[in-house]
Design a protein around this motif. Structure first.
Motif, PDB file in Angstrom:
ATOM      1  N   ASP A  18       0.855  -1.133   0.019  1.00 29.12           N
ATOM      2  CA  ASP A  18       0.021   0.156  -0.012  1.00 29.12           C
ATOM      3  C   ASP A  18       0.741   1.078   0.055  1.00 29.12           C
ATOM      4  OD1 ASP A  18      -2.199  -1.440  -0.081  1.00 29.12           O
ATOM      5  OD2 ASP A  18      -2.675  -1.306   2.145  1.00 29.12           O
ATOM      6  N   ALA A  19       1.884   1.434   0.710  1.00 31.09           N
ATOM      7  CA  ALA A  19       2.765   2.402   0.649  1.00 31.09           C
ATOM      8  C   ALA A  19       3.495   2.745  -0.405  1.00 31.09           C
ATOM      9  CB  ALA A  19       3.796   2.189   2.085  1.00 31.09           C
ATOM     10  N   ALA A  20       3.745   1.593  -1.301  1.00 32.16           N
ATOM     11  CA  ALA A  20       4.507   1.647  -2.506  1.00 32.16           C
ATOM     12  C   ALA A  20       3.494   2.039  -3.656  1.00 32.16           C
ATOM     13  CB  ALA A  20       5.389   0.353  -2.864  1.00 32.16           C
ATOM     14  N   GLY A  21       2.208   2.144  -3.246  1.00 31.09           N
ATOM     15  CA  GLY A  21       1.213   2.440  -4.309  1.00 31.09           C
ATOM     16  C   GLY A  21       0.357   1.475  -4.871  1.00 31.09           C
ATOM     17  N   GLY A  22       0.542   0.227  -4.231  1.00 34.10           N
ATOM     18  CA  GLY A  22      -0.086  -1.023  -4.880  1.00 34.10           C
ATOM     19  C   GLY A  22      -1.385  -0.937  -4.570  1.00 34.10           C
ATOM     20  N   ARG A  23      -2.199  -1.584  -5.133  1.00 31.80           N
ATOM     21  CA  ARG A  23      -3.563  -1.749  -5.125  1.00 31.80           C
ATOM     22  C   ARG A  23      -4.197  -3.092  -5.110  1.00 31.80           C
ATOM     23  NH1 ARG A  23      -6.696  -2.435  -9.659  1.00 31.80           N
ATOM     24  NH2 ARG A  23      -5.531  -2.169 -11.681  1.00 31.80           N
ATOM     25  N   ALA A  24      -5.416  -3.762  -4.473  1.00 33.72           N
ATOM     26  CA  ALA A  24      -5.930  -4.710  -4.849  1.00 33.72           C
ATOM     27  C   ALA A  24      -6.274  -5.017  -5.968  1.00 33.72           C
ATOM     28  CB  ALA A  24      -6.867  -5.043  -3.582  1.00 33.72           C
ATOM     29  N   LEU A  25      -6.502  -6.287  -6.544  1.00 29.87           N
ATOM     30  CA  LEU A  25      -7.092  -6.349  -7.991  1.00 29.87           C
ATOM     31  C   LEU A  25      -8.276  -7.294  -7.644  1.00 29.87           C
ATOM     32  CD1 LEU A  25      -3.822  -7.908  -9.743  1.00 29.87           C
ATOM     33  CD2 LEU A  25      -4.968  -5.720 -10.074  1.00 29.87           C
ATOM     34  N   ASP A  26      -9.228  -7.059  -8.494  1.00 28.04           N
ATOM     35  CA  ASP A  26     -10.486  -8.003  -8.405  1.00 28.04           C
ATOM     36  C   ASP A  26      -9.921  -9.275  -9.082  1.00 28.04           C
ATOM     37  OD1 ASP A  26     -11.450  -8.164 -11.012  1.00 28.04           O
ATOM     38  OD2 ASP A  26     -12.006  -5.983 -10.933  1.00 28.04           O
ATOM     39  N   PRO A  27     -10.737 -10.247  -8.465  1.00 25.90           N
ATOM     40  CA  PRO A  27     -10.557 -11.624  -9.159  1.00 25.90           C
ATOM     41  C   PRO A  27     -10.339 -11.861 -10.804  1.00 25.90           C
ATOM     42  CG  PRO A  27     -11.903 -11.871  -7.267  1.00 25.90           C
ATOM     43  CD  PRO A  27     -11.928 -10.557  -7.655  1.00 25.90           C
ATOM     44  N   ASP A  28     -11.330 -11.169 -11.406  1.00 27.53           N
ATOM     45  CA  ASP A  28     -11.344 -11.139 -12.817  1.00 27.53           C
ATOM     46  C   ASP A  28     -10.053 -10.488 -13.454  1.00 27.53           C
ATOM     47  OD1 ASP A  28     -13.801 -12.676 -13.003  1.00 27.53           O
ATOM     48  OD2 ASP A  28     -14.868 -10.618 -13.302  1.00 27.53           O
ATOM     49  N   GLU A  29      -9.561  -9.509 -12.950  1.00 30.46           N
ATOM     50  CA  GLU A  29      -8.491  -8.910 -13.446  1.00 30.46           C
ATOM     51  C   GLU A  29      -7.243  -9.587 -13.055  1.00 30.46           C
ATOM     52  OE1 GLU A  29      -6.367  -4.128 -12.826  1.00 30.46           O
ATOM     53  OE2 GLU A  29      -8.140  -5.061 -11.259  1.00 30.46           O
ATOM     54  N   ALA A  30      -7.207 -10.123 -11.840  1.00 32.74           N
ATOM     55  CA  ALA A  30      -6.171 -10.968 -11.624  1.00 32.74           C
ATOM     56  C   ALA A  30      -6.022 -12.289 -12.607  1.00 32.74           C
ATOM     57  CB  ALA A  30      -6.057 -11.349 -10.095  1.00 32.74           C
ATOM     58  N   GLU A  31      -7.063 -12.711 -12.875  1.00 34.06           N
ATOM     59  CA  GLU A  31      -7.190 -13.847 -13.642  1.00 34.06           C
ATOM     60  C   GLU A  31      -6.712 -13.555 -15.317  1.00 34.06           C
ATOM     61  OE1 GLU A  31      -8.271 -17.941 -14.947  1.00 34.06           O
ATOM     62  OE2 GLU A  31      -7.294 -16.871 -13.204  1.00 34.06           O
ATOM     63  N   ALA A  32      -7.183 -12.305 -15.634  1.00 35.31           N
ATOM     64  CA  ALA A  32      -6.775 -11.768 -16.935  1.00 35.31           C
ATOM     65  C   ALA A  32      -5.190 -11.794 -17.132  1.00 35.31           C
ATOM     66  CB  ALA A  32      -7.392 -10.510 -17.127  1.00 35.31           C
ATOM     67  N   LEU A  33      -4.645 -10.939 -15.874  1.00 34.51           N
ATOM     68  CA  LEU A  33      -3.010 -10.819 -15.897  1.00 34.51           C
ATOM     69  C   LEU A  33      -2.409 -12.156 -15.790  1.00 34.51           C
ATOM     70  CD1 LEU A  33      -3.112  -7.951 -13.520  1.00 34.51           C
ATOM     71  CD2 LEU A  33      -2.595  -8.040 -15.760  1.00 34.51           C
ATOM     72  N   ARG A  34      -2.934 -13.348 -15.160  1.00 34.10           N
ATOM     73  CA  ARG A  34      -2.321 -14.641 -15.233  1.00 34.10           C
ATOM     74  C   ARG A  34      -2.321 -15.207 -16.607  1.00 34.10           C
ATOM     75  NH1 ARG A  34      -3.957 -19.651 -15.643  1.00 34.10           N
ATOM     76  NH2 ARG A  34      -6.188 -19.541 -15.611  1.00 34.10           N
ATOM     77  N   VAL A  35      -3.524 -15.232 -17.131  1.00 35.64           N
ATOM     78  CA  VAL A  35      -3.493 -15.856 -18.628  1.00 35.64           C
ATOM     79  C   VAL A  35      -2.737 -14.850 -19.505  1.00 35.64           C
ATOM     80  CG1 VAL A  35      -4.919 -16.357 -20.361  1.00 35.64           C
ATOM     81  CG2 VAL A  35      -5.739 -16.749 -18.073  1.00 35.64           C
ATOM     82  N   ALA A  36      -2.391 -13.575 -19.404  1.00 36.33           N
ATOM     83  CA  ALA A  36      -1.893 -12.999 -20.344  1.00 36.33           C
ATOM     84  C   ALA A  36      -0.285 -13.101 -20.053  1.00 36.33           C
ATOM     85  CB  ALA A  36      -1.912 -11.236 -20.150  1.00 36.33           C
ATOM     86  N   ALA A  37       0.216 -13.766 -18.949  1.00 37.15           N
ATOM     87  CA  ALA A  37       1.419 -13.720 -18.517  1.00 37.15           C
ATOM     88  C   ALA A  37       1.815 -15.171 -18.826  1.00 37.15           C
ATOM     89  CB  ALA A  37       1.668 -13.139 -17.011  1.00 37.15           C
ATOM     90  N   GLY A  38       0.738 -15.947 -19.354  1.00 32.98           N
ATOM     91  CA  GLY A  38       1.108 -17.235 -19.689  1.00 32.98           C
ATOM     92  C   GLY A  38       1.453 -18.243 -18.582  1.00 32.98           C
ATOM     93  N   ARG A  39       0.776 -17.802 -17.370  1.00 30.80           N
ATOM     94  CA  ARG A  39       0.935 -18.613 -16.193  1.00 30.80           C
ATOM     95  C   ARG A  39      -0.331 -19.643 -16.002  1.00 30.80           C
ATOM     96  NH1 ARG A  39       4.990 -17.134 -12.254  1.00 30.80           N
ATOM     97  NH2 ARG A  39       5.886 -15.472 -13.064  1.00 30.80           N
ATOM     98  N   ALA A  40       0.172 -20.822 -16.237  1.00 33.94           N
ATOM     99  CA  ALA A  40      -0.666 -21.994 -16.039  1.00 33.94           C
ATOM    100  C   ALA A  40      -1.159 -22.135 -14.474  1.00 33.94           C
ATOM    101  CB  ALA A  40       0.018 -23.377 -16.618  1.00 33.94           C
ATOM    102  N   ARG A  41      -2.340 -22.534 -14.481  1.00 32.01           N
ATOM    103  CA  ARG A  41      -2.819 -22.700 -13.088  1.00 32.01           C
ATOM    104  C   ARG A  41      -3.216 -24.373 -12.873  1.00 32.01           C
ATOM    105  NH1 ARG A  41      -7.250 -19.606 -12.077  1.00 32.01           N
ATOM    106  NH2 ARG A  41      -6.292 -18.283 -10.981  1.00 32.01           N
ATOM    107  N   PHE A  42      -2.340 -25.082 -11.947  1.00 31.69           N
ATOM    108  CA  PHE A  42      -2.379 -26.449 -11.582  1.00 31.69           C
ATOM    109  C   PHE A  42      -4.068 -26.678 -11.279  1.00 31.69           C
ATOM    110  CE2 PHE A  42      -2.737 -30.100  -8.928  1.00 31.69           C
ATOM    111  CZ  PHE A  42      -1.874 -31.116  -9.764  1.00 31.69           C
ATOM    112  N   GLY A  43      -4.537 -27.632 -11.767  1.00 32.69           N
ATOM    113  CA  GLY A  43      -6.017 -28.075 -11.530  1.00 32.69           C
ATOM    114  C   GLY A  43      -6.957 -27.342 -12.710  1.00 32.69           C
TER     115      GLY A  43
END
Length: 168
Positions: A18-43
């Motif tokens: 928070d002090a560094a300017g970070g912010r929480a992501l909603d689950p859909d935004e986090a999922e889109a970033l995961r897929v865009a980065a090519g990070r596979a999810r186990f399961g």
């Protein structure tokens, strides 16, 4: 950058973000970033039946540190240099395609007798990214070009494009 934080330090870590300017992501935004980065999810994108080389995790195995379960299979892959399928990124020009969808090679007729596990491709994650549009992760067999085209079989045969994953 991924960080693992002990539960006892999570609150302090969150304050630092928070002090560094970070912010929480909603689950859909986090999922889109995961897929865009090519990070596979186990399961979801892979499971225990997949080989590390199929998922792009070949660097996670040391071939110089003694014996381990599956060593013979990994050695064979390294010797002969290919896997039957690989995790790939998809770009969906006409919008997201449902997860679990089977894909065919462009320009080929659908084969109703083909077993699902032998389809040239399968979508495992499908999202809409603010930056990239409709994208996904999934599997492509080795005869699918590294940058090529597959087709989602609907009445129109909706095209989609296989892309190299951006590993970060």
């Amino acid at each position: 950058d991924d960080r693992l934080v002990a539960a006892s330090g999570a609150e302090e870590f969150t304050r630092a973000l928070d002090a560094a300017g970070g912010r929480a992501l909603d689950p859909d935004e986090a999922e889109a970033l995961r897929v865009a980065a090519g990070r596979a999810r186990f399961g979801q994108d892979y499971d225990e039946s997949n080989l590390p080389d199929e998922v792009g995790m070949q660097d996670a195995i040391s071939t110089t540190k003694g014996c381990y379960v599956g060593q013979e299979i990994v050695a064979r892959l390294r010797t002969y240099g290919r896997v039957n399928r690989r995790l790939v990124g998809f770009r969906f020009p006409d919008g997201p395609i449902p997860e679990g969808s089977l894909l065919d090679l462009a320009g080929t007729a659908a084969d109703p007798a083909r077993r699902p596990e032998r389809a040239p491709g399968r979508v495992t994650s499908s999202v809409r990214s603010e930056r990239f549009g409709a994208i996904g992760l999934g599997w492509a067999f080795r005869d699918v070009p590294a940058v090529g085209e597959l087709v989602f079989r609907t009445s129109e045969g909706v095209p989609l494009f296989v892309e190299e994953l951006l590993r970060s």
